[in-house]
Scaffold this active site. Structure first.
Site, PDB file in Angstrom:
ATOM      1  N   GLU A 166     -39.787 -35.011 -38.302  1.00  0.00           N
ATOM      2  CA  GLU A 166     -39.109 -36.039 -37.522  1.00  0.00           C
ATOM      3  C   GLU A 166     -39.695 -37.437 -37.705  1.00  0.00           C
ATOM      4  O   GLU A 166     -40.326 -38.001 -36.803  1.00  0.00           O
ATOM      5  CB  GLU A 166     -39.104 -35.649 -36.045  1.00  0.00           C
ATOM      6  CG  GLU A 166     -38.377 -34.343 -35.780  1.00  0.00           C
ATOM      7  CD  GLU A 166     -38.177 -34.020 -34.310  1.00  0.00           C
ATOM      8  OE1 GLU A 166     -37.369 -33.132 -34.021  1.00  0.00           O
ATOM      9  OE2 GLU A 166     -38.829 -34.674 -33.464  1.00  0.00           O
ATOM     10  N   GLU A 350     -34.808 -27.062 -36.189  1.00  0.00           N
ATOM     11  CA  GLU A 350     -35.076 -26.995 -34.748  1.00  0.00           C
ATOM     12  C   GLU A 350     -33.769 -27.084 -33.996  1.00  0.00           C
ATOM     13  O   GLU A 350     -32.903 -27.909 -34.312  1.00  0.00           O
ATOM     14  CB  GLU A 350     -35.983 -28.127 -34.252  1.00  0.00           C
ATOM     15  CG  GLU A 350     -37.434 -28.017 -34.642  1.00  0.00           C
ATOM     16  CD  GLU A 350     -38.271 -29.140 -34.021  1.00  0.00           C
ATOM     17  OE1 GLU A 350     -37.860 -29.705 -32.978  1.00  0.00           O
ATOM     18  OE2 GLU A 350     -39.330 -29.455 -34.596  1.00  0.00           O
TER      19      GLU A 350
END
Length: 439
Positions: A166, A350
Site C-alpha cells: 500500500e 486484502e
C-alpha cells in the site's frame, strides 16, 4: 457462506494475510525501534498510545497460528517481514531476525502453505526516519540492501514476493494527511515519498531478479471514488482523488508515468530528475495485487490543492466507518486489467472488515464478516466470468491485531484474540470458510 472452492477455477488460490508489526511483537528477538513506536509515544496519535511491542506475540506463537491457516484449508499465507527486525538500525543485520523468518518460512512449508512475502508493511526503522525516511532518495538503496540480506536467506523458498504494501499509505496518508507514522502534513515531503516509495519498489525488484527469484509483484490499495453530488466540481474532485489514490502508483509501475492532474499539484515539489527513475520503477513484474475495502464520496472543500473532502455516504458501514461497496472491487478488477495490466495475473491481496466481535458462551459470531466476504466473492466471480485474469483472493486478516492508529480497538480477524491472555478463538467466519474451502 454460499461460496465454495468448487465455484472458482481449479488453480484459484485462497489465502489469508497479516503484517509483521501488527502481530509479531517488536519487543522480542532483537527488533529495532520503528517509526510506529515513536508515533504511538506521541500523545494523541494512537488510541490509548498503544504500540506493537507485544501485539499478539506471533513471534513465539507462530506454530499455533500457522496451524490455524492450514486447518482452514488456505493455500497461501501473505505475511510481511520487518525491516526493523532484520536490520534494527536499518543497515546492520540482526541474526535473530533472519533466523525468525527462516523458521517461519520452514513452518509454512511443513504445513503445505505457500509463503507469500511482503518486504515492507510500514515498520520503518527509526534510524532511517532520522535520516529523512521516505523523503530521502537514499532510502531506495537502503531498502535494496535489506532486500538482499533477507531474500538472500529465505528467497529460495518464497512462493511470491511484493516489495511494499500500500504505497498510498506509506506516502500520502503518512506525509500529507498525517494520520499514520511519521505523521507529517507537508506537500513537499509527500511528493518525495510518493516517488521514492516506487523507486524503492524498483530497486527491490531488481535485487530479487538478481537473486534468480520470480513471481514478484506489486501491491496497491484502492478506494473507489464517486462524486458526492451531480456538480461538475464534485466530478472533478472525485477524478483527482482517484488519480492520487488509485492511478499514481499503478501508472508509475505499469506505464512509467504519473497522472498529469496529480503532477499539477505535486510537480513543483518532486525530486530533481525524477523522470530518469521511471524505467527502473516500471520494470516488469509478474502479478498485481489489489487491496480493497471501501469507496468514498468526494466533493470540493475550497482549500488549497488538492481541495478535496470526503462526504459521508448512505451505505451500510463497517465498524471503521467504511461504506460496504462490493461493486468497487469489481470496478477495480476490470479497470486495472483493461487499462494497466492486460493479461497479467491479478490477486485480491486484502479484503475484509472490522466488526464488533465479542465472545459469548465461548463462541464469536460475526455474521457481518460472513456477509461482507460473500458479497465481495460475488464480485470476484463476476470479474472472473468476464475474463479478468484473477488468480487469488486473500482475506484480511487471520488474527485480531494492532490496527495502527486505532490501537487494539478494531477487530479484522477471522480468529478472535484476547489481548490480555492472547488466547486465540476462531470466529464463525473462520469455521464457515473452513467448511467451504473443503468443498
Amino acid at each position: 457462506m454460499k461460496h465454495a472452492r468448487a465455484d472458482f477455477p481449479k488453480d484459484f488460490l485462497f489465502g489469508v494475510a497479516t503484517s509483521s508489526y501488527q502481530i509479531e511483537g517488536h519487543g522480542f528477538g532483537g527488533a529495532g525501534r520503528t517509526q510506529w513506536d515513536d508515533f504511538a509515544a506521541t500523545p494523541g496519535n494512537v488510541k490509548n498510545a498503544e504500540n506493537g511491542a507485544v501485539a499478539v506475540d506471533h513471534y513465539h506463537r507462530y506454530p499455533e497460528d500457522l496451524d490455524l491457516v492450514a486447518a482452514a484449508g488456505f493455500d497461501c499465507y501473505r505475511f510481511s517481514t520487518s525491516w526493523a527486525r532484520v536490520m534494527p538500525d536499518g543497515k546492520t543485520v540482526n541474526p535473530e531476525g533472519l533466523d525468525f523468518y527462516d523458521r517461519l518460512t520452514d513452518a509454512m512449508l511443513e504445513r503445505g502453505i505457500k509463503p507469500c512475502a511482503t518486504l515492507y508493511h510500514w515498520e520503518l526503522p527509526s534510524p532511517i526516519l532520522d535520516m529523512g525516511g521516505w523523503r530521502n532518495r537514499d532510502i531506495a538503496g537502503w531498502f535494496a540492501d535489506y532486500t538482499q540480506a533477507l531474500m538472500g536467506r529465505i528467497g529460495d523458498r518464497m512462493y511470491s514476493v511484493a516489495p511494499i504494501n500500500e504505497p498510498w499509505c506509506v506516502a500520502w496518508l503518512s506525509h500529507f494527511m498525517g494520520y499514520h507514522a511519521p505523521g507529517l502534513r507537508d506537500i513537499r515531503a509527500t511528493a518525495r515519498a510518493m516517488h521514492h516509495v516506487l523507486l524503492a519498489h524498483g530497486r527491490a525488484i531488481e535485487v530479487m531478479r538478481g537473486l534468480g527469484m520470480d513471481n514478484l509483484g506489486a501491491v496497491f490499495n484502492f478506494e473507489w471514488a464517486d462524486p458526492a453530488d451531480d456538480s461538475a466540481e464534485a466530478a472533478e474532485k472525485a477524478a483527482l482523488y482517484d488519480a492520487i489514490y488509485n492511478r499514481w502508483f499503478l501508472g508509475g509501475v505499469f506505464k512509467g508515468a504519473y497522472p498529469e492532474k496529480v503532477l499539477e499539484g505535486l510537480g513543483p515539489h518532486m525530486p530533481d530528475r525524477w523522470q530518469d527513475d521511471m524505467a527502473l520503477i516500471s520494470q516488469p513484474v509478474d502479478w498485481c495485487g489489489l487491496n480493497y475495502y471501501t469507496r468514498k464520496l468526494i466533493g470540493p472543500d475550497g482549500g488549497p490543492w488538492p481541495g478535496v473532502k470526503e462526504v459521508e455516504g448512505p451505505l451500510p458501514k463497517t465498524l471503521m466507518g467504511w461504506e460496504i461497496y462490493p461493486e468497487g472491487l469489481y470496478n477495480f478488477l476490470t479497470r486495472t486489467a483493461r487499462e494497466y495490466t492486460g493479461d497479467l495475473p491479478l490477486i485480491v491481496t486484502e479484503n475484509g472488515l472490522a466488526s464488533p466481535d465479542v465472545v459469548k458462551n465461548g463462541k464469536v459470531d460475526d455474521p457481518q464478516r460472513i456477509a461482507y466476504l460473500d458479497a465481495h466473492l460475488d464480485k470476484v466471480r463476476q470479474a472472473i466470468a468476464e475474463g479478468v485474469p484473477l488468480k487469488g483472493y486473500y482475506i484480511w486478516s487471520l488474527l485480531d491485531n494492532y490496527e495502527w492508529a486505532c490501537g487494539y480497538e478494531q477487530r479484522f480477524g477471522l480468529v478472535h484474540v484476547d489481548f490480555e491472555t492472547l488466547e486465540r478463538r476462531p470466529k464463525a467466519s473462520y469455521h464457515a470458510l473452513a467448511e467451504k474451502l473443503r468443498r
